[in-house]
Design a protein around this motif. Structure first.
Motif, PDB file in Angstrom:
ATOM      1  N   TYR A   1      30.579  10.819 -30.374  1.00  0.00           N
ATOM      2  CA  TYR A   1      29.841  11.047 -31.618  1.00  0.00           C
ATOM      3  C   TYR A   1      28.361  11.291 -31.309  1.00  0.00           C
ATOM      4  CZ  TYR A   1      29.228  10.459 -36.734  1.00  0.00           C
ATOM      5  OH  TYR A   1      29.005  10.648 -38.074  1.00  0.00           O
ATOM      6  N   ASN A   2      27.874  12.473 -31.657  1.00  0.00           N
ATOM      7  CA  ASN A   2      26.434  12.731 -31.656  1.00  0.00           C
ATOM      8  C   ASN A   2      25.912  12.269 -33.010  1.00  0.00           C
ATOM      9  OD1 ASN A   2      23.866  13.985 -32.125  1.00  0.00           O
ATOM     10  ND2 ASN A   2      24.302  15.446 -30.489  1.00  0.00           N
ATOM     11  N   VAL A   3      25.146  11.175 -33.015  1.00  0.00           N
ATOM     12  CA  VAL A   3      24.771  10.511 -34.268  1.00  0.00           C
ATOM     13  C   VAL A   3      23.423  10.985 -34.819  1.00  0.00           C
ATOM     14  CG1 VAL A   3      26.136   8.444 -33.828  1.00  0.00           C
ATOM     15  CG2 VAL A   3      23.778   8.572 -32.965  1.00  0.00           C
ATOM     16  N   ARG A   4      22.793  11.958 -34.136  1.00  0.00           N
ATOM     17  CA  ARG A   4      21.554  12.582 -34.615  1.00  0.00           C
ATOM     18  C   ARG A   4      20.494  11.557 -35.016  1.00  0.00           C
ATOM     19  NH1 ARG A   4      20.631  17.042 -39.480  1.00  0.00           N
ATOM     20  NH2 ARG A   4      19.327  18.476 -38.290  1.00  0.00           N
ATOM     21  N   LEU A   5      20.276  10.599 -34.106  1.00  0.00           N
ATOM     22  CA  LEU A   5      19.229   9.585 -34.272  1.00  0.00           C
ATOM     23  C   LEU A   5      19.410   8.738 -35.532  1.00  0.00           C
ATOM     24  CD1 LEU A   5      16.083  11.701 -33.248  1.00  0.00           C
ATOM     25  CD2 LEU A   5      17.488  10.237 -31.804  1.00  0.00           C
TER      26      LEU A   5
ATOM     27  N   SER B   1      31.244   6.926 -27.019  1.00  0.00           N
ATOM     28  CA  SER B   1      30.222   7.699 -26.317  1.00  0.00           C
ATOM     29  C   SER B   1      29.319   8.324 -27.370  1.00  0.00           C
ATOM     30  CB  SER B   1      30.894   8.783 -25.455  1.00  0.00           C
ATOM     31  OG  SER B   1      29.943   9.689 -24.948  1.00  0.00           O
ATOM     32  N   MET B   2      28.026   7.972 -27.342  1.00  0.00           N
ATOM     33  CA  MET B   2      27.084   8.472 -28.349  1.00  0.00           C
ATOM     34  C   MET B   2      25.993   9.311 -27.700  1.00  0.00           C
ATOM     35  SD  MET B   2      26.318   5.464 -31.107  1.00  0.00           S
ATOM     36  CE  MET B   2      27.619   4.689 -32.068  1.00  0.00           C
ATOM     37  N   GLN B   3      25.682  10.443 -28.343  1.00  0.00           N
ATOM     38  CA  GLN B   3      24.521  11.238 -27.968  1.00  0.00           C
ATOM     39  C   GLN B   3      23.478  11.146 -29.095  1.00  0.00           C
ATOM     40  OE1 GLN B   3      27.699  13.188 -28.206  1.00  0.00           O
ATOM     41  NE2 GLN B   3      28.155  12.037 -26.325  1.00  0.00           N
TER      42      GLN B   3
ATOM     43  N   LYS C   1       7.701   8.994 -29.502  1.00  0.00           N
ATOM     44  CA  LYS C   1       7.709   8.613 -30.914  1.00  0.00           C
ATOM     45  C   LYS C   1       8.977   7.851 -31.273  1.00  0.00           C
ATOM     46  CE  LYS C   1       7.004  10.484 -35.553  1.00  0.00           C
ATOM     47  NZ  LYS C   1       6.791  11.709 -36.363  1.00  0.00           N
ATOM     48  N   VAL C   2      10.117   8.414 -30.883  1.00  0.00           N
ATOM     49  CA  VAL C   2      11.407   7.758 -31.112  1.00  0.00           C
ATOM     50  C   VAL C   2      12.176   7.766 -29.800  1.00  0.00           C
ATOM     51  CG1 VAL C   2      13.590   7.827 -32.348  1.00  0.00           C
ATOM     52  CG2 VAL C   2      11.492   8.506 -33.527  1.00  0.00           C
ATOM     53  N   LYS C   3      12.348   6.595 -29.213  1.00  0.00           N
ATOM     54  CA  LYS C   3      13.113   6.529 -27.965  1.00  0.00           C
ATOM     55  C   LYS C   3      14.587   6.793 -28.271  1.00  0.00           C
ATOM     56  CE  LYS C   3      10.214   3.654 -25.026  1.00  0.00           C
ATOM     57  NZ  LYS C   3      10.046   4.764 -24.078  1.00  0.00           N
ATOM     58  N   ASN C   4      15.143   7.780 -27.573  1.00  0.00           N
ATOM     59  CA  ASN C   4      16.521   8.144 -27.842  1.00  0.00           C
ATOM     60  C   ASN C   4      17.179   8.627 -26.560  1.00  0.00           C
ATOM     61  OD1 ASN C   4      16.809  11.408 -27.989  1.00  0.00           O
ATOM     62  ND2 ASN C   4      14.727  10.766 -28.543  1.00  0.00           N
ATOM     63  N   GLY C   5      18.478   8.736 -26.611  1.00  0.00           N
ATOM     64  CA  GLY C   5      19.209   9.197 -25.437  1.00  0.00           C
ATOM     65  C   GLY C   5      20.692   9.020 -25.627  1.00  0.00           C
ATOM     66  N   GLN C   6      21.371   8.561 -24.588  1.00  0.00           N
ATOM     67  CA  GLN C   6      22.819   8.412 -24.601  1.00  0.00           C
ATOM     68  C   GLN C   6      23.196   6.935 -24.483  1.00  0.00           C
ATOM     69  OE1 GLN C   6      21.982  11.571 -25.193  1.00  0.00           O
ATOM     70  NE2 GLN C   6      21.476  11.694 -23.012  1.00  0.00           N
ATOM     71  N   ALA C   7      24.358   6.624 -25.024  1.00  0.00           N
ATOM     72  CA  ALA C   7      24.861   5.249 -24.934  1.00  0.00           C
ATOM     73  C   ALA C   7      26.375   5.275 -24.811  1.00  0.00           C
ATOM     74  CB  ALA C   7      24.451   4.431 -26.157  1.00  0.00           C
ATOM     75  N   ILE C   8      26.899   4.292 -24.098  1.00  0.00           N
ATOM     76  CA  ILE C   8      28.342   4.086 -24.007  1.00  0.00           C
ATOM     77  C   ILE C   8      28.631   2.639 -24.389  1.00  0.00           C
ATOM     78  CG2 ILE C   8      30.385   4.072 -22.524  1.00  0.00           C
ATOM     79  CD1 ILE C   8      29.015   6.122 -20.733  1.00  0.00           C
TER      80      ILE C   8
ATOM     81  N   ILE D   1      38.246   2.576 -14.519  1.00  0.00           N
ATOM     82  CA  ILE D   1      38.098   3.910 -15.094  1.00  0.00           C
ATOM     83  C   ILE D   1      36.613   4.243 -15.212  1.00  0.00           C
ATOM     84  CG2 ILE D   1      38.594   5.371 -17.100  1.00  0.00           C
ATOM     85  CD1 ILE D   1      40.889   3.387 -17.756  1.00  0.00           C
ATOM     86  N   ARG D   2      36.277   5.441 -14.807  1.00  0.00           N
ATOM     87  CA  ARG D   2      34.891   5.905 -14.973  1.00  0.00           C
ATOM     88  C   ARG D   2      34.785   6.728 -16.256  1.00  0.00           C
ATOM     89  NH1 ARG D   2      31.145   7.691 -10.124  1.00  0.00           N
ATOM     90  NH2 ARG D   2      31.258   5.412 -10.012  1.00  0.00           N
ATOM     91  N   ILE D   3      33.841   6.337 -17.110  1.00  0.00           N
ATOM     92  CA  ILE D   3      33.584   7.036 -18.366  1.00  0.00           C
ATOM     93  C   ILE D   3      32.245   7.757 -18.251  1.00  0.00           C
ATOM     94  CG2 ILE D   3      33.458   6.837 -20.875  1.00  0.00           C
ATOM     95  CD1 ILE D   3      36.019   5.631 -19.790  1.00  0.00           C
ATOM     96  N   TYR D   4      32.251   9.051 -18.457  1.00  0.00           N
ATOM     97  CA  TYR D   4      31.008   9.831 -18.469  1.00  0.00           C
ATOM     98  C   TYR D   4      30.639  10.202 -19.904  1.00  0.00           C
ATOM     99  CZ  TYR D   4      30.991  10.753 -13.393  1.00  0.00           C
ATOM    100  OH  TYR D   4      30.933  10.644 -12.022  1.00  0.00           O
ATOM    101  N   ASN D   5      29.355  10.185 -20.168  1.00  0.00           N
ATOM    102  CA  ASN D   5      28.797  10.689 -21.428  1.00  0.00           C
ATOM    103  C   ASN D   5      27.805  11.782 -21.048  1.00  0.00           C
ATOM    104  OD1 ASN D   5      27.349  11.216 -23.760  1.00  0.00           O
ATOM    105  ND2 ASN D   5      26.926   9.077 -24.248  1.00  0.00           N
ATOM    106  N   VAL D   6      28.164  13.035 -21.342  1.00  0.00           N
ATOM    107  CA  VAL D   6      27.380  14.195 -20.899  1.00  0.00           C
ATOM    108  C   VAL D   6      26.730  14.869 -22.100  1.00  0.00           C
ATOM    109  CG1 VAL D   6      27.443  16.393 -19.674  1.00  0.00           C
ATOM    110  CG2 VAL D   6      28.993  14.546 -18.990  1.00  0.00           C
ATOM    111  N   HIS D   7      25.422  15.001 -22.060  1.00  0.00           N
ATOM    112  CA  HIS D   7      24.700  15.705 -23.131  1.00  0.00           C
ATOM    113  C   HIS D   7      23.889  16.833 -22.494  1.00  0.00           C
ATOM    114  CE1 HIS D   7      21.804  15.534 -26.832  1.00  0.00           C
ATOM    115  NE2 HIS D   7      22.732  16.475 -26.949  1.00  0.00           N
ATOM    116  N   LEU D   8      24.435  18.048 -22.585  1.00  0.00           N
ATOM    117  CA  LEU D   8      23.757  19.201 -21.988  1.00  0.00           C
ATOM    118  C   LEU D   8      22.653  19.713 -22.903  1.00  0.00           C
ATOM    119  CD1 LEU D   8      26.788  21.191 -20.500  1.00  0.00           C
ATOM    120  CD2 LEU D   8      25.356  19.457 -19.398  1.00  0.00           C
ATOM    121  N   GLN D   9      21.807  20.561 -22.339  1.00  0.00           N
ATOM    122  CA  GLN D   9      20.614  21.063 -23.026  1.00  0.00           C
ATOM    123  C   GLN D   9      20.949  21.638 -24.401  1.00  0.00           C
ATOM    124  OE1 GLN D   9      17.809  20.546 -21.403  1.00  0.00           O
ATOM    125  NE2 GLN D   9      16.484  21.267 -23.053  1.00  0.00           N
ATOM    126  N   SER D  10      20.153  21.268 -25.381  1.00  0.00           N
ATOM    127  CA  SER D  10      20.392  21.710 -26.752  1.00  0.00           C
ATOM    128  C   SER D  10      19.933  23.150 -26.968  1.00  0.00           C
ATOM    129  CB  SER D  10      19.654  20.792 -27.729  1.00  0.00           C
ATOM    130  OG  SER D  10      19.756  21.295 -29.045  1.00  0.00           O
TER     131      SER D  10
END
Length: 340
Positions: free
Chosen positions: A105-109, A138-140, A163-170, A203-212
């Motif tokens: 889920y990309n939760v858009r901040l 997996s959140m972007q 201004k707003v710290k953001n990124g990825q989370a698992i 199990i390895r879980i990847y959360n990948v967020h490529l360039q917007s």
């Protein structure tokens, strides 16, 4: 063509151009953006080209004209592309006590800049997650928010920004024994991973967020930007995505564990980066078990699927679903997989 009236001749002329363009698009996943970013940009139009050619096919079918063969043949040649756009079969739903439920889920901040009029986005996303009860999330475009209460999960996050710290989370219901980040140069985008222990499996879980692509889903992309500048900007983004995908794959190649990949690729299933990341050893959960369009991004012009869950050959995909929940510009996707 002799038996066609003037209007039908014009329609067939357009049909020929768009059918040829769709046919050429079938090679796009194999063309590196570094070699031809302009050509790679055309991958974004593939859903549109497929839909338009279906409409041409229907038009000629209703007219009982042999011109229907043009789009029919081109669509049949690219049958796999059709399957990536729309799954006609019923969705696969296999209930199994050993299923692992994975959400991306990309939760858009969490709507921090009020893109949506809803003032309770974080609470509603929390309620949705608790109702669906996934094992892995997996959140972007994630940001720390005290209202996101997921106490039953272990968590790993990597945040940046001023201004707003953001990124990825698992988030994981299974213990996390290792974690890390794959840094992408000169961007806030990145890929993160966790190694989790579930029963006897690691199990390895990847959360990948490529360039917007930085395209507003609610507006016309050409409204505030010339087509030339848009192609140039998107082409540059695709080059960055190629570099980021290469960095990710280098890291993935060294993984000693079974692998699940989640993420927002900011590109379609017809792109070079999708084709490169998926390779021959991963399965796209939507293709394996989904149905319908599977659109994951709220783009008003045609259905777009840019969020993915992929698994390696160690897993069986038992279900996949996209939820029409308008709490972001992306829709949450959930897949249930089982270790073989």
């Amino acid at each position: 063509m002799k038996k066609l009236n003037l209007f039908d001749k014009f329609v067939f002329f357009l049909n020929s151009i768009l059918a040829t363009t769709l046919l050429l698009s079938y090679i796009l996943p194999y063309i590196e953006p570094e070699r031809s970013a302009f050509v790679s940009v055309l991958s974004l139009t593939v859903p549109f080209l497929i839909i338009v050619n279906i409409l041409f096919l229907i038009y000629w079918l209703l007219r009982i004209k042999k011109q229907l063969l043009l789009s029919l043949i081109v669509l049949l040649i690219g049958f796999n592309h059709m399957a990536s756009l729309y799954k006609f079969s019923a969705s696969k739903q296999v209930e199994d006590k050993d299923n692992i439920a994975i959400m991306n889920y990309n939760v858009r901040l969490f709507n921090v800049f009020n893109w949506l009029p809803n003032k309770n986005i974080t609470a509603e996303i929390t309620a949705f997650i608790k109702e669906r009860n996934p094992d892995i999330i997996s959140m972007q475009e994630y940001r720390q928010d005290s209202d996101l209460s997921l106490k039953d999960y272990y968590k790993f996050e990597v945040l940046s920004g001023n201004k707003v710290k953001n990124g990825q989370a698992i988030f994981s219901k299974f213990p996390i024994i290792n974690k890390g980040s794959i840094e992408f140069p000169n961007t806030d985008n990145n890929a993160i991973f966790v190694d989790v222990v579930r029963a006897e499996d690691t199990i390895r879980i990847y959360n990948v967020h490529l360039q917007s692509l930085k395209i507003d889903a609610s507006t016309d992309p050409l409204k505030n930007e010339t087509s030339e500048n848009l192609f140039k900007r998107v082409g540059n983004t695709f080059r960055l995505q190629q570099m980021q995908a290469d960095l990710f794959l280098e890291h993935k190649a060294a993984s000693p564990y079974k692998v699940i990949i989640c993420g927002d690729f900011n590109n379609t299933a017809y792109s070079y980066v999708y084709n490169t990341i998926k390779g021959d050893d991963l399965k796209d959960a939507f293709v394996e078990a989904g149905n319908g369009f599977g659109r994951s991004f709220d783009f008003k012009f045609f259905p777009v699927r840019i969020d993915f869950i992929m698994v390696d050959e160690s897993f069986i995909v038992n279900s996949f679903k996209t939820f029409d929940v308008k709490l972001s510009d992306h829709f949450p996707i959930i897949s249930r997989v089982k270790v073989k």
